[in-house]
Design an enzyme around this catalytic site. Structure first.
Site, PDB file in Angstrom:
ATOM      1  N   THR A 197     -21.461 120.901  16.473  1.00  0.00           N
ATOM      2  CA  THR A 197     -20.852 120.155  17.578  1.00  0.00           C
ATOM      3  C   THR A 197     -20.982 120.891  18.911  1.00  0.00           C
ATOM      4  OG1 THR A 197     -19.246 119.376  15.954  1.00  0.00           O
ATOM      5  CG2 THR A 197     -18.749 118.926  18.252  1.00  0.00           C
ATOM      6  N   THR A 249     -20.231 113.448  18.962  1.00  0.00           N
ATOM      7  CA  THR A 249     -20.770 112.981  17.683  1.00  0.00           C
ATOM      8  C   THR A 249     -22.261 112.655  17.759  1.00  0.00           C
ATOM      9  OG1 THR A 249     -18.607 111.930  17.409  1.00  0.00           O
ATOM     10  CG2 THR A 249     -20.260 111.388  15.790  1.00  0.00           C
ATOM     11  N   GLU A 287     -19.917 118.157   2.089  1.00  0.00           N
ATOM     12  CA  GLU A 287     -18.755 118.489   2.907  1.00  0.00           C
ATOM     13  C   GLU A 287     -17.740 117.343   2.925  1.00  0.00           C
ATOM     14  OE1 GLU A 287     -19.264 118.435   7.181  1.00  0.00           O
ATOM     15  OE2 GLU A 287     -18.036 120.226   7.369  1.00  0.00           O
TER      16      GLU A 287
HETATM   17  C1  LIG Z   1     -10.127 121.683  14.021  1.00  0.00           C
HETATM   18  C2  LIG Z   1     -11.565 121.262  14.097  1.00  0.00           C
HETATM   19  C3  LIG Z   1     -12.510 121.976  13.382  1.00  0.00           C
HETATM   20  C4  LIG Z   1     -13.876 121.638  13.485  1.00  0.00           C
HETATM   21  N1  LIG Z   1     -14.811 122.406  12.847  1.00  0.00           N
HETATM   22  C5  LIG Z   1     -16.131 122.203  13.122  1.00  0.00           C
HETATM   23  C6  LIG Z   1     -17.133 123.124  12.648  1.00  0.00           C
HETATM   24  O1  LIG Z   1     -16.824 124.096  11.950  1.00  0.00           O
HETATM   25  N2  LIG Z   1     -18.428 122.901  13.004  1.00  0.00           N
HETATM   26  C7  LIG Z   1     -18.812 121.851  13.779  1.00  0.00           C
HETATM   27  O2  LIG Z   1     -20.004 121.720  14.060  1.00  0.00           O
HETATM   28  N3  LIG Z   1     -17.889 120.955  14.234  1.00  0.00           N
HETATM   29  C8  LIG Z   1     -16.564 121.110  13.934  1.00  0.00           C
HETATM   30  N4  LIG Z   1     -15.625 120.238  14.412  1.00  0.00           N
HETATM   31  C9  LIG Z   1     -16.044 119.117  15.258  1.00  0.00           C
HETATM   32  C10 LIG Z   1     -15.821 117.766  14.613  1.00  0.00           C
HETATM   33  O3  LIG Z   1     -16.820 117.540  13.643  1.00  0.00           O
HETATM   34  C11 LIG Z   1     -15.817 116.735  15.742  1.00  0.00           C
HETATM   35  O4  LIG Z   1     -14.636 116.937  16.499  1.00  0.00           O
HETATM   36  C12 LIG Z   1     -15.856 115.326  15.220  1.00  0.00           C
HETATM   37  O5  LIG Z   1     -17.070 115.061  14.599  1.00  0.00           O
HETATM   38  C13 LIG Z   1     -15.665 114.328  16.362  1.00  0.00           C
HETATM   39  O6  LIG Z   1     -16.547 114.640  17.424  1.00  0.00           O
HETATM   40  P1  LIG Z   1     -16.005 114.806  18.924  1.00  0.00           P
HETATM   41  O7  LIG Z   1     -14.756 115.620  18.868  1.00  0.00           O
HETATM   42  O8  LIG Z   1     -17.105 115.302  19.751  1.00  0.00           O
HETATM   43  O9  LIG Z   1     -15.593 113.347  19.324  1.00  0.00           O
HETATM   44  P2  LIG Z   1     -16.434 112.331  20.201  1.00  0.00           P
HETATM   45  O10 LIG Z   1     -17.808 112.164  19.648  1.00  0.00           O
HETATM   46  O11 LIG Z   1     -16.312 112.722  21.622  1.00  0.00           O
HETATM   47  O12 LIG Z   1     -15.613 110.995  19.941  1.00  0.00           O
HETATM   48  C14 LIG Z   1     -14.275 110.817  20.445  1.00  0.00           C
HETATM   49  C15 LIG Z   1     -13.681 109.573  19.794  1.00  0.00           C
HETATM   50  O13 LIG Z   1     -14.483 108.441  20.160  1.00  0.00           O
HETATM   51  C16 LIG Z   1     -14.961 107.767  19.004  1.00  0.00           C
HETATM   52  N5  LIG Z   1     -16.319 107.282  19.240  1.00  0.00           N
HETATM   53  C17 LIG Z   1     -17.378 107.970  19.755  1.00  0.00           C
HETATM   54  N6  LIG Z   1     -18.466 107.181  19.818  1.00  0.00           N
HETATM   55  C18 LIG Z   1     -18.097 105.974  19.307  1.00  0.00           C
HETATM   56  C19 LIG Z   1     -18.777 104.746  19.072  1.00  0.00           C
HETATM   57  N7  LIG Z   1     -20.070 104.580  19.402  1.00  0.00           N
HETATM   58  N8  LIG Z   1     -18.090 103.714  18.538  1.00  0.00           N
HETATM   59  C20 LIG Z   1     -16.774 103.847  18.239  1.00  0.00           C
HETATM   60  N9  LIG Z   1     -16.069 104.979  18.434  1.00  0.00           N
HETATM   61  C21 LIG Z   1     -16.731 106.035  18.951  1.00  0.00           C
HETATM   62  C22 LIG Z   1     -14.897 108.778  17.879  1.00  0.00           C
HETATM   63  O14 LIG Z   1     -14.739 108.132  16.630  1.00  0.00           O
HETATM   64  C23 LIG Z   1     -13.693 109.630  18.262  1.00  0.00           C
HETATM   65  O15 LIG Z   1     -12.537 109.042  17.745  1.00  0.00           O
HETATM   66  C24 LIG Z   1     -14.249 120.520  14.283  1.00  0.00           C
HETATM   67  C25 LIG Z   1     -13.283 119.793  14.956  1.00  0.00           C
HETATM   68  C26 LIG Z   1     -11.964 120.155  14.902  1.00  0.00           C
HETATM   69  C27 LIG Z   1     -10.939 119.371  15.698  1.00  0.00           C
END
Ligand SMILES: Cc1cc2nc3c(=O)[nH]c(=O)nc-3n(C[C@H](O)[C@H](O)[C@H](O)COP(=O)(O)OP(=O)(O)OC[C@H]3O[C@@H](n4cnc5c(N)ncnc54)[C@H](O)[C@@H]3O)c2cc1C
Length: 387
Positions: free
Chosen positions: A125, A131, A245
């Site tokens: 990330t 995402t 995972e």
């Molecule tokens: C405590 C914690 C530990 C983590 N550990 C890791 C790790 O070890 N390694 C790693 O790589 N990542 C890690 N992550 C990252 C995690 O995988 C991401 O936070 C998660 O995939 C969501 O991505 P984002 O936070 O960038 O949300 P965003 O992509 O910014 O999305 C924000 C919100 O909008 C929604 N959204 C986005 N696009 C759309 C769409 N097209 N249609 C509908 N809804 C949408 C999403 O569902 C979400 O609810 C961790 C996160 C947390 C909070």
């Protein structure tokens, strides 16, 4: 504890329960207060061989399947403990096992089994891409025998408690590839050498004790020998690991859900208000029953996804559905448990508020619910893609 028939791997479950009994609520509460890492708990799991259960016997592991691994994580979570500090030690090695060279496997897997090396960090990330992984910007430029890495990652958990990290980078700009998912590669970063030499780790304080961090790469040198598989094919390798995972995280949700239902049912039987146990009131009893029904169904989907994974069948959809159902069921059970406990649900010493916070994560990470619904909509139901 509510009786559960037909639980798989009873001996493993029993052994995990006995280990977890040595790490009661006070242990986790103290760590939670200070945001400290559960070193002793992780060492005990490692010594017992639970974290190397998926590593084949030829590399010293148990060579068991995902079904056994889900039993371990479920019991950890049902016991009130948390596997988040180390669950990635179980599955991150899958990238090396499936796509690494014979030399990489021989070098790392036996040491991961013995616990000499921790490989429990994976960096995908990024702050600007979210995402939308194909838009990652962390770039590795090849120069002779090294890749020079520049960029930034966010939410990279356990990086401060890991020796190695599986890192997804771009090696060809997105604009220069036919498919956006091409041109990304997986590097194995030796964190022991990298920190202070081009890598800075900054912890992020969150609502749960998860040891998550932000990473900054400034001309970090990674030997070309640490490339896993072929250059440019990294996205596919990462996707492979994500199914494992998701199933394992789903099993943690099932464990959390069982913890909440066990606690809620016990309290509802014992707590007497208006001269009768509160569990006699259907307003209290039925939500607990509903939580049990939902969790049982989710658990079946987790078992199905694990079975398909172990049989080598494509299971992306099932792994996603298992994670979504389990995370929603554990959240409903968490809310029900708080409501059943009234004011005591908020008291730290009951551990319910801690588990309540912890289980909320799983509707966001490792993949958010909306993205799972989008997967089902477009891959299963053939609906048009919105992005
Ligand atoms: C405590 C914690 C530990 C983590 N550990 C890791 C790790 O070890 N390694 C790693 O790589 N990542 C890690 N992550 C990252 C995690 O995988 C991401 O936070 C998660 O995939 C969501 O991505 P984002 O936070 O960038 O949300 P965003 O992509 O910014 O999305 C924000 C919100 O909008 C929604 N959204 C986005 N696009 C759309 C769409 N097209 N249609 C509908 N809804 C949408 C999403 O569902 C979400 O609810 C961790 C996160 C947390 C909070």
């Amino acid at each position: 504890m509510v009786a559960d028939k037909d639980m798989s791997h009873p001996e493993i479950r029993d052994a995990v329960r006995r280990l977890c009994a040595g790490y009661p609520g006070e242990y986790w509460r103290e760590l939670d207060r200070t945001r400290a890492y559960p070193t002793e708990f992780v060492e005990a799991l490692t010594e017992a061989g639970f974290l190397s259960i998926l590593i084949p016997e030829e590399f010293g592991g148990s060579g068991l399947g995902l079904g056994a691994a889900t039993a371990i994580l479920e019991e950890i979570h049902r016991s009130g403990c948390n596997g988040g500090a180390c669950h990635a030690q179980m599955y991150t090695m899958g990238t090396i096992l499936k796509h690494g060279s014979p030399q990489q496997k021989a070098e790392y897997l036996p040491k991961i089994t013995s616990g000499e090396i921790r490989l429990q960090a994976f960096g995908v990330t990024e702050p600007t891409s979210g995402t939308d992984t194909t838009r990652i910007r962390t770039f590795a430029k090849r120069e002779n025998d090294c890749y020079i890495v520049n960029g930034q990652k966010i939410w990279i958990s356990r990086a401060e408690h890991s020796d190695l990290m599986v890192l997804l980078v771009r090696t060809t700009p997105r604009d220069d590839v036919v498919k956006p998912s091409d041109g990304m590669s997986v590097l194995l970063v030796d964190l022991r050498q990298a920190v202070g030499n081009g890598l800075t780790i900054r912890p992020i304080r969150t609502m749960i004790n998860h040891a998550t961090t932000e990473l900054f790469f400034d001309n970090l040198e990674v030997p070309v020998a640490n490339l896993i598989g072929e250059e440019g094919k990294g996205f596919r390798y990462i996707l492979d690991g994500m199914n494992a995972e998701r199933v394992l995280i789903a099993s943690e949700c099932i464990g959390d859900g069982r913890f909440f239902i066990d606690r809620a049912a016990a309290y509802a039987r014992e707590r007497s208000v208006f001269g009768r146990p509160i569990g006699e009131n259907q307003g209290i009893q039925f939500p607990i029953s509903r939580a049990y029904v939902q969790l049982s169904a989710a658990s079946e989907m987790v078992s199905k996804a694990a079975r398909m994974f172990d049989e080598g069948k494509p299971c992306g959809t099932e792994a996603n559905m298992a994670k979504m159902l389990a995370s929603e069921a554990s959240w409903f059970a968490a809310d029900t448990c708080v409501q059943t406990h009234g004011g005591f649900g908020f008291a730290e010493e009951y551990d319910i508020e801690r588990k309540f916070r912890e289980t909320r994560l799983y509707q966001v990470a490792p993949i958010s619910t909306n993205l799972i619904l989008s997967h089902v909509g477009t891959h299963v139901l053939d609906l048009p893609k919105s992005f």
